[in-house]
Design a protein around this motif. Structure first.
Motif, PDB file in Angstrom:
ATOM      1  N   ALA A 166       0.391  -1.386  -0.227  1.00 50.02           N
ATOM      2  CA  ALA A 166      -0.608   0.262  -0.002  1.00 50.02           C
ATOM      3  C   ALA A 166       1.151   1.123  -0.324  1.00 50.02           C
ATOM      4  O   ALA A 166       1.809   0.945   0.411  1.00 50.02           O
ATOM      5  CB  ALA A 166      -0.940   0.267   1.291  1.00 50.02           C
ATOM      6  N   GLU A 167       0.811   2.124  -0.942  1.00 52.98           N
ATOM      7  CA  GLU A 167       1.430   3.635  -0.760  1.00 52.98           C
ATOM      8  C   GLU A 167       0.015   4.635  -0.108  1.00 52.98           C
ATOM      9  O   GLU A 167      -0.952   4.640  -0.817  1.00 52.98           O
ATOM     10  CB  GLU A 167       1.415   3.869  -1.967  1.00 52.98           C
ATOM     11  CG  GLU A 167       2.854   2.588  -2.808  1.00 52.98           C
ATOM     12  CD  GLU A 167       3.231   2.938  -4.361  1.00 52.98           C
ATOM     13  OE1 GLU A 167       2.161   3.750  -4.613  1.00 52.98           O
ATOM     14  OE2 GLU A 167       4.015   2.739  -4.392  1.00 52.98           O
ATOM     15  N   ILE A 168       0.476   5.069   0.473  1.00 57.00           N
ATOM     16  CA  ILE A 168      -0.421   5.968   1.351  1.00 57.00           C
ATOM     17  C   ILE A 168       0.373   7.695   1.292  1.00 57.00           C
ATOM     18  O   ILE A 168       1.258   7.909   1.553  1.00 57.00           O
ATOM     19  CB  ILE A 168      -0.425   5.986   3.087  1.00 57.00           C
ATOM     20  CG1 ILE A 168      -1.549   4.574   2.983  1.00 57.00           C
ATOM     21  CG2 ILE A 168      -1.396   6.740   3.207  1.00 57.00           C
ATOM     22  CD1 ILE A 168      -0.862   2.935   3.662  1.00 57.00           C
ATOM     23  N   ARG A 169      -0.109   8.938   0.975  1.00 58.03           N
ATOM     24  CA  ARG A 169       0.291  10.009   0.571  1.00 58.03           C
ATOM     25  C   ARG A 169      -0.429  10.649   1.900  1.00 58.03           C
ATOM     26  O   ARG A 169      -1.682  11.132   0.939  1.00 58.03           O
ATOM     27  CB  ARG A 169       0.225  10.245  -0.383  1.00 58.03           C
ATOM     28  CG  ARG A 169       1.245  11.530  -0.886  1.00 58.03           C
ATOM     29  CD  ARG A 169       1.697  11.497  -2.162  1.00 58.03           C
ATOM     30  NE  ARG A 169       2.392  12.861  -2.151  1.00 58.03           N
ATOM     31  CZ  ARG A 169       3.134  12.677  -2.521  1.00 58.03           C
ATOM     32  NH1 ARG A 169       4.106  11.686  -2.142  1.00 58.03           N
ATOM     33  NH2 ARG A 169       3.853  14.274  -2.906  1.00 58.03           N
ATOM     34  N   PHE A 170      -0.514  11.345   2.930  1.00 62.79           N
ATOM     35  CA  PHE A 170      -0.507  13.019   2.910  1.00 62.79           C
ATOM     36  C   PHE A 170      -0.181  14.499   2.448  1.00 62.79           C
ATOM     37  O   PHE A 170       0.433  14.148   2.633  1.00 62.79           O
ATOM     38  CB  PHE A 170      -0.324  12.598   4.569  1.00 62.79           C
ATOM     39  CG  PHE A 170      -1.413  11.750   5.298  1.00 62.79           C
ATOM     40  CD1 PHE A 170      -2.828  11.501   5.292  1.00 62.79           C
ATOM     41  CD2 PHE A 170       0.087  10.671   5.122  1.00 62.79           C
ATOM     42  CE1 PHE A 170      -2.695  10.101   6.378  1.00 62.79           C
ATOM     43  CE2 PHE A 170      -0.502   9.006   6.263  1.00 62.79           C
ATOM     44  CZ  PHE A 170      -1.734   9.802   6.940  1.00 62.79           C
ATOM     45  N   THR A 171      -1.198  14.839   2.032  1.00 64.89           N
ATOM     46  CA  THR A 171      -0.489  16.504   1.536  1.00 64.89           C
ATOM     47  C   THR A 171      -1.629  17.201   2.390  1.00 64.89           C
ATOM     48  O   THR A 171      -2.634  18.150   1.992  1.00 64.89           O
ATOM     49  CB  THR A 171      -1.718  16.802   0.290  1.00 64.89           C
ATOM     50  OG1 THR A 171      -0.671  15.622  -0.658  1.00 64.89           O
ATOM     51  CG2 THR A 171      -0.345  17.925  -0.688  1.00 64.89           C
ATOM     52  N   VAL A 172      -0.714  17.902   3.116  1.00 62.57           N
ATOM     53  CA  VAL A 172      -1.366  19.426   3.953  1.00 62.57           C
ATOM     54  C   VAL A 172      -1.241  20.288   3.677  1.00 62.57           C
ATOM     55  O   VAL A 172       0.032  20.849   3.396  1.00 62.57           O
ATOM     56  CB  VAL A 172      -1.179  18.943   5.479  1.00 62.57           C
ATOM     57  CG1 VAL A 172      -1.216  19.862   6.714  1.00 62.57           C
ATOM     58  CG2 VAL A 172      -1.166  17.813   5.710  1.00 62.57           C
ATOM     59  N   ARG A 173      -2.015  21.538   3.864  1.00 69.84           N
ATOM     60  CA  ARG A 173      -2.347  22.614   3.408  1.00 69.84           C
ATOM     61  C   ARG A 173      -2.517  23.719   4.373  1.00 69.84           C
ATOM     62  O   ARG A 173      -3.499  23.514   4.977  1.00 69.84           O
ATOM     63  CB  ARG A 173      -2.991  22.756   2.254  1.00 69.84           C
ATOM     64  CG  ARG A 173      -2.152  21.922   0.559  1.00 69.84           C
ATOM     65  CD  ARG A 173      -1.294  22.786  -0.078  1.00 69.84           C
ATOM     66  NE  ARG A 173      -0.598  22.088  -1.440  1.00 69.84           N
ATOM     67  CZ  ARG A 173       0.444  21.781  -0.915  1.00 69.84           C
ATOM     68  NH1 ARG A 173       0.932  21.821  -0.476  1.00 69.84           N
ATOM     69  NH2 ARG A 173       0.666  20.608  -2.698  1.00 69.84           N
ATOM     70  N   ASN A 174      -1.586  24.877   4.569  1.00 74.46           N
ATOM     71  CA  ASN A 174      -1.627  25.996   5.323  1.00 74.46           C
ATOM     72  C   ASN A 174      -2.184  25.234   6.992  1.00 74.46           C
ATOM     73  O   ASN A 174      -3.289  25.705   7.201  1.00 74.46           O
ATOM     74  CB  ASN A 174      -2.689  27.348   4.181  1.00 74.46           C
ATOM     75  CG  ASN A 174      -2.669  27.034   3.634  1.00 74.46           C
ATOM     76  OD1 ASN A 174      -1.821  27.627   3.128  1.00 74.46           O
ATOM     77  ND2 ASN A 174      -3.880  26.784   2.437  1.00 74.46           N
ATOM     78  N   LEU A 175      -1.434  24.557   7.482  1.00 70.49           N
ATOM     79  CA  LEU A 175      -1.366  23.747   8.986  1.00 70.49           C
ATOM     80  C   LEU A 175      -0.994  24.745   9.582  1.00 70.49           C
ATOM     81  O   LEU A 175       0.070  25.160   9.341  1.00 70.49           O
ATOM     82  CB  LEU A 175      -1.289  22.319   8.887  1.00 70.49           C
ATOM     83  CG  LEU A 175      -1.170  22.241   9.801  1.00 70.49           C
ATOM     84  CD1 LEU A 175      -2.858  20.810   9.882  1.00 70.49           C
ATOM     85  CD2 LEU A 175      -0.570  20.419   9.969  1.00 70.49           C
ATOM     86  N   ALA A 176      -2.203  25.429  11.051  1.00 68.21           N
ATOM     87  CA  ALA A 176      -1.671  26.736  11.323  1.00 68.21           C
ATOM     88  C   ALA A 176      -1.942  25.994  13.044  1.00 68.21           C
ATOM     89  O   ALA A 176      -2.952  25.349  13.056  1.00 68.21           O
ATOM     90  CB  ALA A 176      -2.934  27.185  11.328  1.00 68.21           C
ATOM     91  N   ASN A 177      -1.460  26.337  14.094  1.00 68.99           N
ATOM     92  CA  ASN A 177      -1.928  26.251  15.147  1.00 68.99           C
ATOM     93  C   ASN A 177      -2.986  27.420  15.738  1.00 68.99           C
ATOM     94  O   ASN A 177      -2.595  28.038  15.946  1.00 68.99           O
ATOM     95  CB  ASN A 177      -0.595  25.770  16.447  1.00 68.99           C
ATOM     96  CG  ASN A 177       1.031  24.976  15.621  1.00 68.99           C
ATOM     97  OD1 ASN A 177       0.320  24.352  15.161  1.00 68.99           O
ATOM     98  ND2 ASN A 177       2.209  26.323  15.680  1.00 68.99           N
ATOM     99  N   ILE A 178      -3.885  26.069  16.519  1.00 64.33           N
ATOM    100  CA  ILE A 178      -4.943  27.079  16.669  1.00 64.33           C
ATOM    101  C   ILE A 178      -5.535  26.676  17.894  1.00 64.33           C
ATOM    102  O   ILE A 178      -5.479  25.506  18.427  1.00 64.33           O
ATOM    103  CB  ILE A 178      -6.485  27.504  15.719  1.00 64.33           C
ATOM    104  CG1 ILE A 178      -6.892  26.024  15.467  1.00 64.33           C
ATOM    105  CG2 ILE A 178      -5.921  27.548  14.831  1.00 64.33           C
ATOM    106  CD1 ILE A 178      -8.482  25.699  15.401  1.00 64.33           C
ATOM    107  N   GLU A 179      -6.442  27.740  18.648  1.00 61.25           N
ATOM    108  CA  GLU A 179      -6.778  26.543  19.878  1.00 61.25           C
ATOM    109  C   GLU A 179      -8.368  27.238  19.587  1.00 61.25           C
ATOM    110  O   GLU A 179      -9.149  28.065  19.718  1.00 61.25           O
ATOM    111  CB  GLU A 179      -6.257  27.985  21.465  1.00 61.25           C
ATOM    112  CG  GLU A 179      -5.112  27.407  22.054  1.00 61.25           C
ATOM    113  CD  GLU A 179      -4.664  28.487  23.012  1.00 61.25           C
ATOM    114  OE1 GLU A 179      -5.432  29.291  23.361  1.00 61.25           O
ATOM    115  OE2 GLU A 179      -3.296  27.754  23.360  1.00 61.25           O
ATOM    116  N   ILE A 180      -9.003  25.804  20.449  1.00 58.17           N
ATOM    117  CA  ILE A 180     -10.457  26.203  20.656  1.00 58.17           C
ATOM    118  C   ILE A 180     -10.703  26.008  21.929  1.00 58.17           C
ATOM    119  O   ILE A 180     -10.726  25.357  23.000  1.00 58.17           O
ATOM    120  CB  ILE A 180     -10.869  25.261  19.543  1.00 58.17           C
ATOM    121  CG1 ILE A 180     -10.485  23.905  19.980  1.00 58.17           C
ATOM    122  CG2 ILE A 180     -10.467  25.371  17.948  1.00 58.17           C
ATOM    123  CD1 ILE A 180     -11.262  22.622  19.306  1.00 58.17           C
TER     124      ILE A 180
END
Length: 160
Positions: free
Chosen positions: A64-78
């Motif tokens: 299995a080939e798995i790929r994660f592409t993450v864009r504009n990941l920001a640290n936030i608090e909720i």
């Protein structure tokens, strides 16, 4: 196959969830074979590649080939529920793709001579046709189920 999600999610927890699900539910041995990170001001883009494999028989192997592409990941608090302390998490977009491959004769036992290659063709065409189909169906099912579970996880995260 691919899923996409935009919103609030903890990348670290999602990463761990995916790794654990694939390991436990499919029996794949997962290794990270690619990692790229680009920082853009307050956000970052991340690309992660995994390769998983599992021996099915002495002749067949599941890769299995798995790929994660993450864009504009920001640290936030909720805010947590009931006015409790704030929770640190992330916000951004993520795309997850998976490709399942059935590898035949992965040790190359049938590749040693032209006659063995000929035998391999006969073996696959006449002897194990239904097994090939069963394994291919199982691999496709596992890949689809993984994406379904990943999507459900992200959808639940977004509703917290």
């Amino acid at each position: 196959s691919t899923i996409e999600y935009n919103g609030i999610f903890s990348f670290k927890e999602f990463y761990l969830f995916c790794h654990q699900w694939l390991t436990e539910q499919t029996g794949l041995y997962i290794q990270e074979d690619a990692y790229e990170e680009k920082i853009k001001g307050e956000t970052k883009d991340i690309i992660v590649g995994w390769k998983g494999d599992k021996k099915l028989t002495d002749y067949f192997k599941f890769i299995a080939e798995i790929r994660f592409t993450v864009r504009n990941l920001a640290n936030i608090e909720i805010a947590s529920g009931a006015g409790g302390p704030k929770v640190k998490t992330n916000q951004g977009g993520i795309k997850v793709s998976v490709k399942g491959i059935l590898v035949r004769d992965y040790e190359g036992k049938f590749e040693t001579t032209p006659f063995n290659k000929f035998l391999r063709g006969i073996y696959e065409k006449w002897v194990i046709t239904s097994r090939v189909q069963q394994f291919e169906d199982k691999i496709a099912g596992d890949c689809d189920e993984f994406l379904s579970q990943a999507k459900s996880y992200l959808d639940l995260e977004g509703k917290r």
